[in-house]
Motif scaffolding. Structure first.
Motif, PDB file in Angstrom:
ATOM      1  N   GLY A 181      -5.813   2.088   7.906  1.00 27.40           N
ATOM      2  CA  GLY A 181      -5.265   1.416   6.731  1.00 27.40           C
ATOM      3  C   GLY A 181      -4.525   0.143   7.079  1.00 27.40           C
ATOM      4  O   GLY A 181      -4.573  -0.844   6.332  1.00 27.40           O
ATOM      5  N   VAL A 222      -3.469  14.847  -0.069  1.00 24.33           N
ATOM      6  CA  VAL A 222      -4.543  13.973   0.405  1.00 24.33           C
ATOM      7  C   VAL A 222      -5.515  14.748   1.288  1.00 24.33           C
ATOM      8  O   VAL A 222      -6.740  14.626   1.147  1.00 24.33           O
ATOM      9  CB  VAL A 222      -3.956  12.766   1.177  1.00 24.33           C
ATOM     10  CG1 VAL A 222      -5.072  11.975   1.852  1.00 24.33           C
ATOM     11  CG2 VAL A 222      -3.170  11.863   0.236  1.00 24.33           C
ATOM     12  N   THR A 248       0.854  -1.190   0.000  1.00 25.05           N
ATOM     13  CA  THR A 248       0.000   0.000   0.000  1.00 25.05           C
ATOM     14  C   THR A 248       0.890   1.240   0.000  1.00 25.05           C
ATOM     15  O   THR A 248       1.989   1.235   0.525  1.00 25.05           O
ATOM     16  CB  THR A 248      -0.944   0.027   1.216  1.00 25.05           C
ATOM     17  OG1 THR A 248      -0.199   0.243   2.418  1.00 25.05           O
ATOM     18  CG2 THR A 248      -1.732  -1.278   1.319  1.00 25.05           C
ATOM     19  N   VAL A 284      -6.107   6.823   7.926  1.00 24.95           N
ATOM     20  CA  VAL A 284      -5.159   6.282   6.958  1.00 24.95           C
ATOM     21  C   VAL A 284      -4.052   5.513   7.674  1.00 24.95           C
ATOM     22  O   VAL A 284      -3.754   4.353   7.340  1.00 24.95           O
ATOM     23  CB  VAL A 284      -4.557   7.403   6.082  1.00 24.95           C
ATOM     24  CG1 VAL A 284      -3.372   6.876   5.269  1.00 24.95           C
ATOM     25  CG2 VAL A 284      -5.609   7.973   5.146  1.00 24.95           C
ATOM     26  N   ASP A 305      -2.500   2.991  -4.327  1.00 31.36           N
ATOM     27  CA  ASP A 305      -2.192   4.365  -3.953  1.00 31.36           C
ATOM     28  C   ASP A 305      -3.414   5.196  -4.343  1.00 31.36           C
ATOM     29  O   ASP A 305      -4.297   4.708  -5.063  1.00 31.36           O
ATOM     30  CB  ASP A 305      -0.945   4.860  -4.704  1.00 31.36           C
ATOM     31  CG  ASP A 305      -0.248   6.026  -4.005  1.00 31.36           C
ATOM     32  OD1 ASP A 305       0.803   5.803  -3.382  1.00 31.36           O
ATOM     33  OD2 ASP A 305      -0.762   7.158  -4.087  1.00 31.36           O
ATOM     34  N   VAL A 306      -3.465   6.426  -3.867  1.00 32.22           N
ATOM     35  CA  VAL A 306      -4.550   7.318  -4.295  1.00 32.22           C
ATOM     36  C   VAL A 306      -4.182   8.066  -5.567  1.00 32.22           C
ATOM     37  O   VAL A 306      -5.030   8.729  -6.163  1.00 32.22           O
ATOM     38  CB  VAL A 306      -4.917   8.331  -3.186  1.00 32.22           C
ATOM     39  CG1 VAL A 306      -5.540   7.612  -2.004  1.00 32.22           C
ATOM     40  CG2 VAL A 306      -3.709   9.150  -2.757  1.00 32.22           C
ATOM     41  N   LYS A 312      -8.734  12.019   9.282  1.00 30.83           N
ATOM     42  CA  LYS A 312      -8.208  11.502   8.021  1.00 30.83           C
ATOM     43  C   LYS A 312      -6.834  10.886   8.239  1.00 30.83           C
ATOM     44  O   LYS A 312      -6.554   9.776   7.769  1.00 30.83           O
ATOM     45  CB  LYS A 312      -8.121  12.626   6.979  1.00 30.83           C
ATOM     46  CG  LYS A 312      -7.661  12.150   5.595  1.00 30.83           C
ATOM     47  CD  LYS A 312      -8.647  11.163   4.999  1.00 30.83           C
ATOM     48  CE  LYS A 312      -8.242  10.700   3.628  1.00 30.83           C
ATOM     49  NZ  LYS A 312      -9.200   9.729   3.048  1.00 30.83           N
ATOM     50  N   SER A 320      -8.048   3.978   3.961  1.00 31.33           N
ATOM     51  CA  SER A 320      -8.923   4.233   5.098  1.00 31.33           C
ATOM     52  C   SER A 320     -10.349   3.768   4.840  1.00 31.33           C
ATOM     53  O   SER A 320     -11.182   3.781   5.753  1.00 31.33           O
ATOM     54  CB  SER A 320      -8.926   5.722   5.451  1.00 31.33           C
ATOM     55  OG  SER A 320      -9.547   6.496   4.439  1.00 31.33           O
ATOM     56  N   ASP A 329      -7.997   4.173  -1.465  1.00 32.27           N
ATOM     57  CA  ASP A 329      -7.782   4.904  -0.224  1.00 32.27           C
ATOM     58  C   ASP A 329      -7.855   3.874   0.893  1.00 32.27           C
ATOM     59  O   ASP A 329      -8.918   3.297   1.153  1.00 32.27           O
ATOM     60  CB  ASP A 329      -8.868   5.973  -0.064  1.00 32.27           C
ATOM     61  CG  ASP A 329      -8.766   6.760   1.237  1.00 32.27           C
ATOM     62  OD1 ASP A 329      -8.116   6.284   2.183  1.00 32.27           O
ATOM     63  OD2 ASP A 329      -9.364   7.842   1.321  1.00 32.27           O
TER      64      ASP A 329
END
Length: 323
Positions: free
Chosen positions: A123, A211, A12, A119, A37-38, A115, A69, A67
């Motif tokens: 995550g 982000v 990730t 993450v 990845d974003v 956030k 999260s 994402d």
């Protein structure tokens, strides 16, 4: 797991930093990689570098927007991986994705705080939950969760609040340590490691801004300018005479210096991590500063959050992060 040839790894945050270098080094050793990845643009650059390195025959590299999260995004990533790699199992899970932000539970927005926490901690937790069945289906497997020196020292300096990131990294450390017994009892062929890097040269400062702001632009918007101005002022710099362009330039310079002036590169960090996995180390400290901070905090925990502690440590070890 003494070598990675013929294995399949999930990474990730594979678009930049340690995630990118983990992907490159794993593929170089004959391991197939599925990264998320974003940023599609960042992952495309990782793939370009892998191909330029000379991807070994038989290895496969796939990229997935996710994402970490969001559980639904990770489940979609898992299902795409299974289809593209035609497999029901993986051997390595690197829960590496992370961002900064939301340093203050008092002064920063709840959205930014959560956030970062979701993450950096969520995550990892959701990554394990999502991919554990595929790890258990393999003959041998290893979970690698990235914490930080902020997983045992919740500070980057006496003038910089750091609550969200530090709370998340403490959670990652505790979770992974508890997994050692859990896996030994219930899935003994699956090992785990917690990675605690010091200051590594990555793009986390620049990436975190993107982000948090929901943008892929390198340019700061009006709200970001205002936030940067507030951070710079809090560090003791008079911004009243600085233009927005000057504030943006200062902010960009902080990100550049974090990347370029770090005592250890992301490539060197990835090598330490992979060597630690091969040696089945459950605790992988990355960087001379990580080893030093660990010793300093253990030696004098009551002083660990005093300004004098940071000043003494920074002077003797040469640490420049925070203030």
């Amino acid at each position: 797991m003494k070598d990675f040839a013929g294995k399949i790894a999930v990474v990730t945050g594979g678009g930049t930093g340690m995630g990118r270098e983990l992907a490159r080094q794993l593929v170089a050793e004959g391991c197939s990689v599925a990264m998320c990845d974003v940023s599609a643009k960042a992952m495309a650059e990782t793939v370009r570098l892998i191909e330029a390195d000379g991807r070994p025959q038989g290895t496969k590299v796939s990229t997935h927007i996710a994402d970490v999260s969001l559980e639904g995004a990770l489940i979609a990533f898992r299902d795409e991986l299974a289809a593209e790699h035609q497999t029901d199992r993986i051997h390595l899970l690197f829960n590496n994705a992370g961002i900064a932000g939301g340093g203050s539970v008092v002064a920063d927005s709840r959205a930014a705080w959560e956030k970062t926490f979701n993450v950096c901690w969520g995550g990892v937790y959701l990554g394990v939950r999502t991919f554990l069945p595929m790890l258990m289906a393999a003959d041998e497997a290893h979970i690698v969760n990235t914490s930080s020196v902020n997983g045992f020292w919740a500070s980057v300096g006496p003038n910089t609040p750091h609550t969200s990131y530090a709370a998340a990294k403490f959670a990652v450390k505790g979770f992974t340590e508890a997994l050692i017994t859990d896996l030994r009892l219930n899935a003994p062929h699956v090992k785990c490691s917690v990675v605690m890097p010091g200051h590594i040269g990555t793009s986390i400062v620049a990436n975190s801004r993107k982000v948090q702001a929901g943008t892929d632009s390198d340019e700061l918007g009006p709200d970001e300018i205002a936030q940067a101005r507030a951070r710079i002022s809090a560090a003791g710099i008079d911004t009243s005479q600085l233009s927005d362009a000057a504030v943006a330039a200062l902010s960009a310079d902080v990100a550049r210096r974090f990347l370029e002036d770090a005592p250890m590169t992301a490539s060197a960090a990835a090598k330490v991590i992979l060597e630690g996995v091969k040696a089945e180390q459950w605790r992988i400290l990355v960087g001379h500063d990580a080893h030093e901070i660990d010793q300093w905090v253990r030696r004098d925990p009551e002083r660990a959050y005093e300004p004098e502690f940071f000043a003494d440590f920074a002077q003797q070890v040469g640490w420049k992060v925070g203030g």
